[in-house]
Design a protein around this motif. Structure first.
Motif, PDB file in Angstrom:
ATOM      1  N   ASP A  43      -5.049  -3.001  -4.266  1.00 56.24           N
ATOM      2  CA  ASP A  43      -4.394  -1.932  -5.025  1.00 56.24           C
ATOM      3  C   ASP A  43      -5.405  -0.887  -5.476  1.00 56.24           C
TER       4      ASP A  43
ATOM      5  N   ILE B 168       0.839  -1.200   0.000  1.00 55.16           N
ATOM      6  CA  ILE B 168       0.000   0.000   0.000  1.00 55.16           C
ATOM      7  C   ILE B 168       0.878   1.255   0.000  1.00 55.16           C
TER       8      ILE B 168
ATOM      9  N   THR C 165      -6.495   1.262  -2.567  1.00 52.01           N
ATOM     10  CA  THR C 165      -5.432   2.212  -2.243  1.00 52.01           C
ATOM     11  C   THR C 165      -5.421   3.371  -3.228  1.00 52.01           C
TER      12      THR C 165
ATOM     13  N   ARG D  40      -5.880   7.359  -2.543  1.00 53.15           N
ATOM     14  CA  ARG D  40      -4.839   8.282  -2.989  1.00 53.15           C
ATOM     15  C   ARG D  40      -5.390   9.358  -3.914  1.00 53.15           C
TER      16      ARG D  40
ATOM     17  N   LEU E  69       1.500   5.214  -2.689  1.00 54.87           N
ATOM     18  CA  LEU E  69       1.100   6.525  -2.191  1.00 54.87           C
ATOM     19  C   LEU E  69       2.192   7.550  -2.426  1.00 54.87           C
TER      20      LEU E  69
ATOM     21  N   GLY F 168     -12.682   3.202  -2.160  1.00 51.19           N
ATOM     22  CA  GLY F 168     -11.622   4.048  -1.616  1.00 51.19           C
ATOM     23  C   GLY F 168     -11.922   5.521  -1.788  1.00 51.19           C
TER      24      GLY F 168
END
Length: 319
Positions: A105, A16, A108, A112, A20, A68
């Motif tokens: 993924d 993760i 995440t 982001r 980022l 997310g």
């Protein structure tokens, strides 16, 4: 397919972290005991939310990326509703061991990218094994020298204004629940479904409202009537809404006609759009993007077209 269980907790956290990036105001990011953010104002705005699979989202309706973005947005919008600029979030994740890394993924990347939209960073978090996906998100913000805009400052004579979308997420949810999300039709159908999956909070409008002298403000997460009711209660005033002033775009009208619903009901009571509603002194000249929909008066509760209405909207403990 490689799973989270096969990679392990620390391997997943490392994976993760590599996806980022950090803004300049992040002094210490993921990988240490705690993150460190600059706080130039000397005060920090903090908010947190819990999202549970099956209650707040469905993985058969929304991708990991959608989830997310939505989880980040609903926290970052609360920061903006205080008149602050979002700076960062930390994420607690519970997930089944058989969760695929592709899904992780995508989740995440959603966090982001939504943070990037708001000018913030994902600065840390934790994860654990869980029977279902559970997300705990905490967001931080900076007031930039402004006073926080709370729910309790509305005064009789103020105008009530909104910015952002209203009713779109509710319409998208109604299409999904009716099994009509993938029916053929105009571009309004996928646009409304996407509005449910990924809200678009007007982040910069929160600090803008604070700079204009907003007396009260709230993130419209649970429905316009219900959330304005929170302002009315905290400020000990009445709020009168003019339904003729509320924007009801053609996409809502078309979806409502198909489902036998009232589009105005979605606008008044639908949640998850994360628009902002604020009260301003009458003499304030509002920039484009804000729509005046009513006024603050003596009394209590919320009135629509002169009639007091119950605070309809989302309640986590109401079935």
């Amino acid at each position: 397919m490689i799973t989270v269980g096969e990679l392990g907790e620390f391997g997943a956290i490392s994976r993760i972290s590599r996806r980022l990036f950090q803004k300049p105001d992040v002094l210490v990011g993921p990988g240490d005991d705690a993150a460190v953010l600059r706080a130039p104002d000397g005060r920090v705005v903090v908010t947190t939310d819990l999202l549970i699979e099956g209650r707040h989202f469905r993985r058969d309706w929304s991708s990991g990326y959608d989830i997310g973005r939505k989880a980040a947005a609903q926290n970052l919008a609360d920061v903006a509703a205080m008149g602050a600029v979002p700076t960062g979030i930390v994420v607690g994740l519970g997930a089944p061991a058989d969760t695929g890394l592709d899904w992780l993924d995508a989740l995440t990347d959603g966090f982001r990218d939504e943070c990037a939209e708001a000018g913030a960073s994902v600065v840390g978090g934790d994860m654990s094994r869980s029977d279902i996906v559970v997300l705990g998100v905490t967001a931080f913000g900076d007031l930039g020298g402004r006073a926080p805009v709370t729910r309790s400052g509305a005064r009789p004579g103020d105008v009530v204004a909104v910015t952002g979308r209203l009713g779109h997420a509710a319409a998208g949810l109604a299409l999904l629940e009716a099994g009509r999300a993938d029916d053929p039709g105009g571009p309004w159908r996928p646009a409304l479904v996407d509005a449910h999956r990924r809200p678009r909070p007007p982040y910069r409008r929160g600090p803008e409202a604070a700079g204009l002298g907003a007396t009260a403000m709230i993130d419209v997460s649970d429905g316009l009537v219900q959330d304005l009711g929170h302002i009315a209660e905290a400020s000990r005033v009445a709020i009168a809404i003019d339904p003729a002033a509320l924007p009801v775009p053609g996409s809502l009208a078309e979806a409502a006609a198909e489902l036998g619903a009232d589009p105005l009901e979605w606008v008044l009571t639908g949640g998850d759009d994360h628009a902002l509603a604020a009260t301003f002194p009458r003499e304030v000249r509002l920039p484009s993007g804000w729509t005046i929909i009513g006024e603050v008066a003596e009394g209590e509760g919320v009135q629509v077209a002169g009639r007091r209405v119950s605070q309809g909207g989302w309640d986590h403990f109401r079935l």
